[in-house]
Design a protein around this motif. Structure first.
Motif, PDB file in Angstrom:
ATOM      1  N   HIS A 157       0.868  -1.229   0.199  1.00 37.43           N
ATOM      2  CA  HIS A 157      -0.065   0.044  -0.131  1.00 37.43           C
ATOM      3  C   HIS A 157       0.751   1.294  -0.040  1.00 37.43           C
ATOM      4  O   HIS A 157       0.524   2.133  -0.686  1.00 37.43           O
ATOM      5  CB  HIS A 157      -0.797   0.028   1.049  1.00 37.43           C
ATOM      6  CG  HIS A 157      -2.133  -0.949   1.183  1.00 37.43           C
ATOM      7  ND1 HIS A 157      -3.060  -0.964   0.091  1.00 37.43           N
ATOM      8  CD2 HIS A 157      -2.346  -1.914   1.945  1.00 37.43           C
ATOM      9  CE1 HIS A 157      -3.627  -1.852   0.120  1.00 37.43           C
ATOM     10  NE2 HIS A 157      -3.774  -2.519   1.351  1.00 37.43           N
ATOM     11  N   HIS A 158       2.193   1.063   0.572  1.00 38.22           N
ATOM     12  CA  HIS A 158       2.790   2.389   0.753  1.00 38.22           C
ATOM     13  C   HIS A 158       3.550   2.719  -0.939  1.00 38.22           C
ATOM     14  O   HIS A 158       3.656   3.799  -1.047  1.00 38.22           O
ATOM     15  CB  HIS A 158       4.172   2.073   1.566  1.00 38.22           C
ATOM     16  CG  HIS A 158       3.574   2.351   3.126  1.00 38.22           C
ATOM     17  ND1 HIS A 158       2.492   3.002   3.319  1.00 38.22           N
ATOM     18  CD2 HIS A 158       4.161   1.587   4.228  1.00 38.22           C
ATOM     19  CE1 HIS A 158       2.629   2.825   4.870  1.00 38.22           C
ATOM     20  NE2 HIS A 158       3.592   2.015   5.144  1.00 38.22           N
ATOM     21  N   GLN A 213      -3.842   3.509   5.041  1.00 39.22           N
ATOM     22  CA  GLN A 213      -2.651   4.322   5.259  1.00 39.22           C
ATOM     23  C   GLN A 213      -2.617   5.351   6.281  1.00 39.22           C
ATOM     24  O   GLN A 213      -1.767   5.666   7.054  1.00 39.22           O
ATOM     25  CB  GLN A 213      -2.366   4.876   3.993  1.00 39.22           C
ATOM     26  CG  GLN A 213      -1.947   3.683   2.872  1.00 39.22           C
ATOM     27  CD  GLN A 213      -1.987   4.417   1.386  1.00 39.22           C
ATOM     28  OE1 GLN A 213      -1.257   5.434   1.173  1.00 39.22           O
ATOM     29  NE2 GLN A 213      -2.607   4.066   0.404  1.00 39.22           N
ATOM     30  N   ALA A 244       0.825   4.470  -2.271  1.00 36.61           N
ATOM     31  CA  ALA A 244       0.809   5.723  -1.719  1.00 36.61           C
ATOM     32  C   ALA A 244       1.767   6.700  -2.500  1.00 36.61           C
ATOM     33  O   ALA A 244       1.497   7.728  -3.025  1.00 36.61           O
ATOM     34  CB  ALA A 244       1.185   6.030  -0.289  1.00 36.61           C
ATOM     35  N   ASN A 286      -0.342   5.729   9.611  1.00 35.14           N
ATOM     36  CA  ASN A 286       0.487   6.775   9.794  1.00 35.14           C
ATOM     37  C   ASN A 286       0.152   7.466  11.281  1.00 35.14           C
ATOM     38  O   ASN A 286       1.262   7.508  12.118  1.00 35.14           O
ATOM     39  CB  ASN A 286       0.188   7.991   8.988  1.00 35.14           C
ATOM     40  CG  ASN A 286       0.840   9.256   9.168  1.00 35.14           C
ATOM     41  OD1 ASN A 286       0.471  10.119   9.845  1.00 35.14           O
ATOM     42  ND2 ASN A 286       2.069   9.175   8.441  1.00 35.14           N
ATOM     43  N   SER A 332      -7.986   1.250   1.407  1.00 35.14           N
ATOM     44  CA  SER A 332      -6.485   1.254   1.270  1.00 35.14           C
ATOM     45  C   SER A 332      -6.041   2.591   1.898  1.00 35.14           C
ATOM     46  O   SER A 332      -5.013   2.659   2.613  1.00 35.14           O
ATOM     47  CB  SER A 332      -6.309   1.212  -0.318  1.00 35.14           C
ATOM     48  OG  SER A 332      -4.943   1.409  -0.262  1.00 35.14           O
ATOM     49  N   ARG A 333      -6.715   3.586   1.431  1.00 35.53           N
ATOM     50  CA  ARG A 333      -6.371   4.958   2.011  1.00 35.53           C
ATOM     51  C   ARG A 333      -6.627   5.050   3.675  1.00 35.53           C
ATOM     52  O   ARG A 333      -5.991   5.674   4.086  1.00 35.53           O
ATOM     53  CB  ARG A 333      -7.069   6.098   1.304  1.00 35.53           C
ATOM     54  CG  ARG A 333      -6.549   6.364  -0.068  1.00 35.53           C
ATOM     55  CD  ARG A 333      -6.718   7.669  -0.511  1.00 35.53           C
ATOM     56  NE  ARG A 333      -6.122   7.875  -2.087  1.00 35.53           N
ATOM     57  CZ  ARG A 333      -6.757   7.536  -2.915  1.00 35.53           C
ATOM     58  NH1 ARG A 333      -8.143   7.194  -3.088  1.00 35.53           N
ATOM     59  NH2 ARG A 333      -6.169   7.704  -4.322  1.00 35.53           N
TER      60      ARG A 333
END
Length: 811
Positions: free
Chosen positions: A396-397, A464, A400, A468, A460-461
């Motif tokens: 996923h990163h 993330q 990103a 974080n 997904s977002r």
């Protein structure tokens, strides 16, 4: 009697002359007062023009508005300088209110001059300051005007009294004709002086007008209605390269009108003479072309005005050479094209880097999949599961990075899907548990109130963002607690990440959401990151239609909250892995095309473990040859390969008449950009599987694209080798040793060097040698660029890394 008549005549003459002197003196005195009054009034008018120009420029984006500010400033500044230094106003400046006010105004204007004369961007930025300065100068100007008027009112009264007294004495003394004649001569001389002064003023005005024409940067060409040139200023001489003497009296069309505009010009002049119709005259500036003496045609801005000089009519043309402006516009267009090319290059770079990151990640995730099939203890299974979760997070990163680039291009869209929110939160907690334990802390999550299990959201977002926030909480919390709370309130989902860490000062709580903003706490011993995470997280949340904020007390901890629109969905019918296996299509004849040996081995192990027969091809040309001779049920095609890439091989298979012309072809690629997928489809591919390969996704694609009925569950499947990972490690070591031995032979084929380096680099990171992987990528890039000097240095650096590299380890 005659003497009496003469005396009476003298008296009458003297009386008449005295009355004329008095009238003229009053006129002169009044004229001076009026002149001062006009000057002060005009100063106020020019000040208002300047202030209005500033106000207009603040609300307008037009460059002309800024030029108006400069012009009005210059006019007002000139007026103030006249009042400040002119000898005509020297007595007036002795009055303290007037002198101090004018001096203060000039000081303020002098301070503004650098802004007026500076770049227009700085002038626009300083418009609010200019508005404030104008507001402060207004009462000063009013004070000066009032003091000046008051002064001249008093002087006028005093002057009238003085003149009256003087005239009284003159009347008493003017009994003699001689004195009358003297007075008459004085008067005559004074009138002559005034006439001379007025003539000089007219001459000065004419000279100023000529000066303006001669110093104008624009060409000024004056002609009559027949087109004969009457005036040709120096700028016109410079632009058109004619002298004034050469063109006076000649037809303007012969001098400056290009040949292709000649007919239109003649028709326009004839129409204006006949009917007075004006299509260009008096309609402002238009862009046309003009002709120089050497025949060069160049772009100009033209403004035509019609004027009357006595009984004669004339046309005044103002022309501006805009060759440099047009060239600048062309350069701007070229710069824009270069910028677009740069954006394209950036996209291609991101695609390449995504591929380079996903390639070793494919080895890591694939080996984890194979490791799960080996006998493991309960603790080992937990570790493998956490590594799988972390690997997915890393994937996923990578995505990103692409999302950040899309943010800059304004092309980010939310990708919503139905997700089990509890599982998502549990995965986050599990993946971060070890990091939390290392800090001596504890992490947990839970619902506040009624839970909302299945929701439609961009998972997904959201993952993330939460990673974080949790990552920050872990970094700044030692020997404490981290809690993730989820709560639904009406149509809103609120998620809170609560920690008992060091907290954030109130004056920095908003700043931390800016890009590259960090909080440096020297006393905490914690090293700050890039400061990009929270800025990206806020943009992600805003893209999802929500908001992100923080509440914190320094020394007590922080609460980061995310509020998102809540859409509750019914959970999908879940198909567990057992059911997927029971319904799986097996025994398929599959052509696997992959140039990287490690990835080829991993994919073959997975496919063999699923019960399929695998035929291998190591480049696109080999794949085309095999697909022409034998009909496979499915082709799995890598994209980036030597000899012939995956897209070229797909086109060749589709356009040929071989056995696999209509067989489904699925792309295997680490490039997940949407435009890349579009290229895959355009080349004739039937589907896409991202690297690293997921066994379940691979099986679903096989089920979807093949028509074979599944083999009954009792049909035995081929068993994977007992230790496939060790076999892969042994092969990697032998390939790496062979590669550096080959480098020692100083090969000359750059394409072959890039290909061989690419193969080994794709596996180095998977076996715990990331520095070697980076060094081989540098070799590959130098070979692709054709830079042999850089290639030699890159190979030497790679050899040193290989010699100092730690022993490779199993993933």
């Amino acid at each position: 009697m005659l003497l009496v008549l003469i005396g009476l005549l003298c008296v009458l003459s003297i009386t008449f002359l005295l009355s004329e002197i008095v009238r003229e003196l009053r006129f002169l005195n009044s004229a001076r007062s009026d002149n001062v009054h006009w000057a002060l009034s005009q100063a106020e008018v020019e000040f208002l023009d300047f202030r209005n120009a500033v106000q207009t420029a603040r609300t307008s984006t037009s460059p002309d508005a800024l030029e108006d500010v400069v012009v009005e400033f210059d006019v007002f500044y000139s007026r103030v300088v006249t009042l400040r230094t002119g000898t005509f106003y020297s007595s007036l400046r002795e009055i303290e209110p007037f002198g101090n006010s004018i001096e203060e105004i000039q000081n303020r204007l002098d301070a503004i001059i650098p802004i007026i004369d500076g770049p227009r961007t700085e002038l626009r930025a300083a418009l609010p300051t200019l508005g404030n300065q104008a507001a402060e100068m207004r009462p000063l100007l009013r004070t000066a005007a009032t003091a000046g008027l008051q002064y001249f009112v008093e002087r006028s009264d005093q002057s009238r009294e003085n003149f009256a007294s003087t005239l009284l004495h003159l009347a008493l003394l003017a009994t003699a004709l001689v004195f009358a004649l003297i007075v008459l001569l004085v008067y005559t001389r004074r009138v002559g002086n005034q006439t001379e002064i007025r003539g000089q003023e007219l001459a000065d005005a004419y000279a100023r007008l000529n000066t303006i024409l001669e110093t104008s940067l624009d060409a000024v060409v004056v002609s009559d209605l027949d087109g004969r040139i009457l005036n040709f200023n120096p700028s016109a001489e410079r632009i058109f390269r004619y002298s004034q003497d050469e063109v006076i009296g000649k037809n303007i069309a012969d001098i400056i009108i290009p040949d292709h505009f000649r007919d239109a010009h003649d028709a326009g002049m004839k129409r204006m003479r006949a009917s007075g119709e004006q299509r260009v005259v008096g309609h402002g500036r238009v862009r046309l072309e003009a002709k120089r003496r050497n025949g060069e045609v160049f772009p100009v801005e033209l403004a035509l005005e019609k004027a009357q000089a006595g009984e004669d009519e004339m046309v005044i043309a103002f022309l501006r050479d805009i060759s440099h402006s047009v060239a600048a516009e062309t350069e701007l267009v070229e710069a824009r094209d270069k910028a677009l090319a740069g954006e394209k290059a950036k996209t291609e770079f991101l695609a390449m880097m995504t591929h380079e990151i996903r390639t070793p990640l494919n080895g890591l995730m694939g080996n984890l999949t194979l490791l799960e099939k080996t006998p493991l203890s309960q603790k080992q299974r937990r570790y493998v599961r956490n590594m799988n979760i972390s690997g997915g997070v890393l994937m996923h990163h990578v995505d990103a990075v692409l999302d950040v680039a899309r943010f800059e291009a304004g092309a980010v869209q939310s990708r919503e899907e139905v997700v089990h929110l509890g599982r998502l939160l549990q995965d986050i907690v599990d993946s971060q548990a070890i990091a939390v334990e290392m800090n001596g802390s504890h992490i947990q999550w839970g619902w506040i109130g009624k839970p909302a299990m299945w929701v439609r959201i961009d998972s997904s977002r959201l993952q993330q963002v939460l990673l974080n926030l949790v990552g920050n909480a872990i970094k700044f919390t030692h020997n404490g607690r981290i809690i993730i709370e989820a709560e639904q309130t009406g149509s809103t989902l609120e998620l809170r990440v609560i920690d008992t860490g060091i907290g954030i000062p109130e004056n920095e709580q908003e700043r931390i959401f800016g890009d590259f903003q960090t909080i440096d706490r020297a006393d905490s011993g914690i090293q700050s990151g890039t400061g990009l995470g929270l800025g990206v997280a806020r943009r992600f949340v805003e893209t999802m239609g929500g908001e992100l904020g923080v509440e914190s007390a320094e020394g007590e901890g922080s609460v980061f909250w995310v509020r998102l629109p809540l859409v509750i969905e019914d959970g999908p019918e879940e198909q567990d892995t057992t059911q997927l296996i029971e319904d799986a299509v097996t025994g398929c004849d599959i052509l696997l095309v992959e140039d990287t040996e490690i990835n080829l081995e991993l994919a073959r192990e997975i496919l063999s473990g699923l019960g399929h027969h695998v035929t291998e091809a190591r480049n696109g040309q080999e794949a085309v040859a095999k697909a022409d001779k034998h009909r496979f049920e499915l082709i799995l095609m890598d994209i980036r390969m030597p000899v012939l890439d995956g897209l070229g091989a797909t086109r060749a298979i589709r356009e040929g008449n071989g056995a696999c012309r209509d067989v489904p072809i699925v792309a295997l690629s680490a490039n997940v950009l949407p435009e890349a997928r579009d290229r895959f489809v355009a080349a004739g591919m039937s589907g896409f599987l991202p690297k690293p390969l997921d066994e379940n996704e691979l099986q679903r694609v096989i089920n979807q694209l093949t028509s074979r009925r599944h083999i009954p569950a009792e049909t035995p499947r081929p068993q994977p080798r007992e230790n496939p990972l060790q076999d892969l490690l042994d092969r990697y070591l032998s390939e790496t040793v062979a590669l550096f031995a080959w480098f020692d032979t100083k090969p000359d084929d750059l394409a072959e060097i890039a290909e061989q380096a690419h193969k080994v680099a794709g596996s180095a990171a998977a076996f715990g040698q990331p520095k070697l992987r980076d060094a081989l990528v540098a070799v590959e890039m130098a070979a692709e660029l054709g830079d042999r000097d850089q290639l030699r240095l890159a190979i030497d650096a790679a050899k040193e890394v290989w010699q100092d590299a730690p022993e490779p380890t199993l993933p």
